[in-house]
Motif scaffolding. Sequence first.
Motif, short mmCIF file in Angstrom:
data_model
loop_
_atom_site.label_atom_id
_atom_site.label_comp_id
_atom_site.label_asym_id
_atom_site.label_seq_id
_atom_site.Cartn_x
_atom_site.Cartn_y
_atom_site.Cartn_z
N ARG A 279 0.82 -1.21 0.00
CA ARG A 279 0.00 0.00 0.00
C ARG A 279 0.86 1.26 0.00
O ARG A 279 0.37 2.36 0.18
CB ARG A 279 -0.92 0.00 1.22
N GLY A 280 2.14 1.08 -0.20
CA GLY A 280 3.05 2.22 -0.26
C GLY A 280 4.40 1.78 -0.77
O GLY A 280 4.67 0.59 -0.97
N SER A 281 5.27 2.76 -0.99
CA SER A 281 6.63 2.50 -1.45
C SER A 281 7.59 3.35 -0.63
O SER A 281 7.18 4.10 0.26
CB SER A 281 6.77 2.82 -2.93
N ARG A 282 8.87 3.27 -0.97
CA ARG A 282 9.87 4.07 -0.25
C ARG A 282 9.65 5.56 -0.45
O ARG A 282 10.12 6.37 0.34
CB ARG A 282 11.27 3.68 -0.72
N ARG A 283 8.94 5.92 -1.50
CA ARG A 283 8.70 7.33 -1.79
C ARG A 283 7.35 7.83 -1.29
O ARG A 283 7.01 8.99 -1.51
CB ARG A 283 8.82 7.57 -3.29
N THR A 284 6.59 6.97 -0.65
CA THR A 284 5.28 7.38 -0.15
C THR A 284 5.45 8.40 0.97
O THR A 284 6.16 8.16 1.94
CB THR A 284 4.50 6.17 0.38
N ALA A 285 4.79 9.55 0.82
CA ALA A 285 4.86 10.61 1.84
C ALA A 285 3.89 10.29 2.98
O ALA A 285 2.73 9.96 2.74
CB ALA A 285 4.54 11.95 1.22
N LEU A 286 4.39 10.37 4.19
CA LEU A 286 3.57 10.07 5.37
C LEU A 286 3.51 11.29 6.28
O LEU A 286 4.49 12.01 6.42
CB LEU A 286 4.18 8.90 6.15
N PRO A 287 2.36 11.53 6.91
CA PRO A 287 2.32 12.58 7.94
C PRO A 287 3.15 12.13 9.14
O PRO A 287 2.94 11.03 9.67
CB PRO A 287 0.83 12.66 8.28
N PHE A 288 4.09 12.96 9.56
CA PHE A 288 5.00 12.54 10.62
C PHE A 288 4.53 12.99 12.01
O PHE A 288 5.02 12.49 13.02
CB PHE A 288 6.41 13.08 10.35
N GLY A 289 3.59 13.91 12.05
CA GLY A 289 3.09 14.40 13.33
C GLY A 289 2.60 13.31 14.26
O GLY A 289 2.91 13.33 15.47
N PRO A 290 1.81 12.32 13.77
CA PRO A 290 1.34 11.27 14.67
C PRO A 290 2.47 10.47 15.31
O PRO A 290 2.39 10.12 16.49
CB PRO A 290 0.49 10.38 13.74
#
Length: 219
Positions: A190-201
């Motif tokens: 459901r993602g790759s190394r380039r998938t942007a994730l919200p880091f706040g959580p």
Amino acid sequence: MLICGAVLWGAAVGAYAVPRAVHRLAVGVGEPWREPAVPAGREAVWGGVGTAGVCGVLAAASGAVPEVGVWLLATPVAVVLVTVDVRVRRLPDVLTLPLAGALAALLGGAALLGGAGSWTRALLGGLALGGAYFLLWLIHPAGMGLGDVKLASSLGMALGWYGWGVLFAGAFAAFVLGALYGVGLMAVRRGSRRTALPFGPFMALGALAGLVTGAVSAS
């Protein structure tokens, strides 16, 4: 009594104020804030349960010390920030900046009342963690937003209150949790190394783990 009061506080503000704030602030950059709205039933339940749970854990770990009031006041703001970040990948200045100022002032008051931590170290911790995130942003702006930098200053103050070891542990835990989540996404495709994730959580969860550890050690 303290834990019960903390849970009731978290449930009340989490069920009413948190969903309203999330609804208003969860908009894209450049878009106007939404008008306040009565929260839907499911949002009110999840907001109340989540905020009450965090407040209860912090109260149980801290005990009847002055800084527990600071954590209980800051928790709903952190829940709003985390939820908004998940929804729109944004940590609004309207919350991150006042949170930093409020923590600096409230922890100063907790120190005067005989709290278990150090106000000076808390301020230095905020500068240290905020500065570290700012350097990461300069090195790789696409991987981290300035909202993360501003939130790091607040979390650094909270963690630094209990000690440099707690600060390092809480900050490190955020990156570990983020990495594990990213690996999990790749594992289920459901993602790759380039998938942007919200880091706040992940920052908030790492800080929560650090605060609980620091509070238990100090009690």
